[in-house]
Scaffold this active site. Structure first.
Site, PDB file in Angstrom:
ATOM      1  N   LYS A   1       0.818  -1.211   0.000  1.00  0.00           N
ATOM      2  CA  LYS A   1       0.000   0.000   0.000  1.00  0.00           C
ATOM      3  C   LYS A   1       0.854   1.264   0.000  1.00  0.00           C
ATOM      4  O   LYS A   1       0.412   2.323  -0.424  1.00  0.00           O
ATOM      5  CB  LYS A   1      -0.973  -0.023   1.166  1.00  0.00           C
TER       6      LYS A   1
HETATM    7  C1  PLP Z   1      -4.604  -4.456   1.093  1.00  0.00           C
HETATM    8  C2  PLP Z   1      -3.838  -5.715   0.988  1.00  0.00           C
HETATM    9  C3  PLP Z   1      -4.187  -6.731   0.057  1.00  0.00           C
HETATM   10  C4  PLP Z   1      -5.418  -6.652  -0.810  1.00  0.00           C
HETATM   11  O1  PLP Z   1      -5.356  -5.692  -1.834  1.00  0.00           O
HETATM   12  P1  PLP Z   1      -6.688  -5.168  -2.538  1.00  0.00           P
HETATM   13  O2  PLP Z   1      -6.262  -4.018  -3.389  1.00  0.00           O
HETATM   14  O3  PLP Z   1      -7.603  -4.742  -1.422  1.00  0.00           O
HETATM   15  O4  PLP Z   1      -7.252  -6.287  -3.323  1.00  0.00           O
HETATM   16  C5  PLP Z   1      -3.362  -7.844  -0.026  1.00  0.00           C
HETATM   17  N1  PLP Z   1      -2.277  -7.980   0.768  1.00  0.00           N
HETATM   18  C6  PLP Z   1      -1.926  -7.040   1.656  1.00  0.00           C
HETATM   19  C7  PLP Z   1      -0.709  -7.271   2.511  1.00  0.00           C
HETATM   20  C8  PLP Z   1      -2.671  -5.867   1.804  1.00  0.00           C
HETATM   21  O5  PLP Z   1      -2.315  -4.941   2.708  1.00  0.00           O
END
Ligand code: PLP
Length: 464
Positions: free
Chosen positions: A110
């Site tokens: 993120k």
């Molecule tokens: C947010 C997240 C996901 C999922 O991603 P999306 O965009 O919500 O599908 C997968 N793995 C981790 C570690 C995350 O923080």
């Protein structure tokens, strides 16, 4: 490039106008009017660029109202804080490729979007002389990435609610050890649902929202999706250096469908002859896998798992894909979303399911699958997977074919030490950056699960 709503009720807006928005005013999601398709010539030009230079070139297709001279320092700053010189290195481990997306400040993917968004916010706010207050609830990952995205930024304050003593120790420390004056951690005496309900209540008070320019940073934000397109294109180029120019598949651990939707756009830009299909991997919250495999998009109840950032039933970005599945028909998209809201269920024709399966393959991993994958992969390769990445590796290997497989590593294993230690049955060593967190002073305010009390806190500390 102009932007429209999936539900058709918004006259086209500029990129900068999308940056502070979540939903379009008609309740739809924001999308570019057109997805650019790269010519052979353009692909050749992008192939050997560094990560930040590639990001800049990709962004230029989508950002109409910020000039290249303005955009460049934003992008360079955003990707200067990563712990790896390549930002998102691709590693070959045994028979597959791992796209490591965890070199940002909070050790999860993120950061790639939120570091960019933070810089973009600051730039646009200074330009307009406006101030915003970001408000959000977190069960762990998003909150810390948002805090690191905007810490120390001018014209921005951020208030993140987390359930007191109910997020993992590392995740709490990542948020509460940030010393910047514009960061406020509110430890709520309640659950994550209480935190979310409070945030929702506050956003519903439109007068309060307007007065303090309250802003959300959720995963439907278009600029976040945009930032994520880059690493698919980047990884394709890295893998083609060893594999030659041939089609690849990506396996994506999926929750809100934001990450894999960025992959879908990348595939449209690069073409199917480069990205053959995307593999959608879910944990036991498998609504999206059921959709791809059987056209069954029906709501279940959220089940807590050891890959908590994917514990989602209503995937907030799904509507964007639906819009393309329905051949860019906003009326149909709107009707379908209204039906889903009422009935908690959508069905699809055989034709539509076939179309979906040309874009995606899908599968899910049980809790046991996830632990076994971490354990086996470690034993066979010496490489440690975090539980989210393990879900992607498990499903990716299940769909193994002659195409090179690129698995997205969405978090570093040290964010989930308990699960990883349980899987491999031994203690792990944490990176220095994380060990150091335990020695830093913490700053947070404990508040009862009470909307009025949180509002009062925001009122006193907001930047206006
Ligand atoms: C947010 C997240 C996901 C999922 O991603 P999306 O965009 O919500 O599908 C997968 N793995 C981790 C570690 C995350 O923080």
């Amino acid at each position: 490039m102009k932007y429209i709503s999936t539900r058709g009720g918004m006259s086209p807006i500029e990129f900068s106008e999308t940056v502070f928005e979540g939903l379009a005013p008609d309740g739809g999601l924001i999308l570019p009017e057109k997805i650019p398709q790269l010519s052979e010539e353009e692909v050749k030009k992008l192939k050997d660029l560094s990560y930040p230079d590639l990001a800049l070139e990709i962004f230029k297709y989508f950002v109409g109202d910020i000039s290249e001279e303005e955009l460049k320092p934003i992008v360079l700053k955003a990707y200067s804080r990563f712990r790896h010189p390549e930002v998102a290195p691709v590693k070959k481990v045994d028979g597959l490729y791992i796209l490591e997306l965890f070199y940002g400040p909070t050790f999860a993917f993120k950061d790639i979007a939120l570091q960019f968004l933070g810089e973009l916010f600051e730039y646009l706010l200074i330009k307009s002389g406006k101030k915003i207050n970001i408000l959000g609830a977190t069960s762990g990952d998003t909150g810390s990435a948002a805090i690191y995205g905007v810490r120390g930024k001018k014209n921005i304050s951020i208030f993140i609610l987390h359930p007191h003593k109910r997020v993992s120790e590392v995740q709490a420390l990542m948020m509460t050890t940030v010393p910047d004056k514009n960061v406020f951690n509110l430890a709520i005496e309640g659950t994550f649902d209480d935190c979310q309900a409070i945030v929702k209540n506050i956003f519903m008070d439109l007068e309060f929202k307007k007065k303090f320019s309250l802003t959300a940073v959720n995963s439907i934000n278009w600029a976040r999706v945009l930032a994520q397109i880059v690493y698919y294109i980047w990884a394709y180029f890295r893998v083609s250096e060893t594999e030659g120019e041939r089609p690849v598949r990506f396996s994506v651990p999926t929750g809100n469908f934001g990450d894999i939707f960025a992959g879908y756009i990348a595939r449209r830009m690069l073409g199917k002859e480069r990205i053959e299909r995307l593999i959608l991997a879910t944990n036991e919250n498998d609504i999206l896998a059921r959709f791809v495999n059987r056209g069954d998009y029906s709501l279940g109840t959220v089940k807590p798992t050891i890959s908590p950032s994917m514990d989602i039933q209503v995937a907030s970005n799904f509507e964007r894909y639906l819009y393309y599945l329905y051949e860019e028909n906003p009326g149909r998209t709107k009707k379908a979303m209204e039906k889903f809201k009422k009935e908690g269920k959508l069905t699809f024709s055989k034709n539509e399911i076939e179309k979906v399966q040309k874009d995606f393959l899908a599968g899910s991993a049980t809790e046991e699958d996830t632990l076994t994958t971490i354990k086996d992969f470690y034993r066979e390769t010496g490489y440690l997977l975090d539980p989210h990445t393990a879900v992607g590796v498990k499903v990716g290997l299940e769909k193994k074919s002659s195409y090179p497989l690129i698995c997205l590593a969405t978090a570093h294993y040290s964010k989930f030490p308990n699960t990883v230690e349980q899987a491999i049955e031994k203690k792990i060593d944490l990176p220095e950056e994380i060990k150091r967190l335990y020695e830093l002073p913490q700053r947070f305010e404990v508040l009862p699960a009470d909307t009025t009390r949180v509002k009062e806190f925001v009122k006193v500390h907001a930047s206006v």
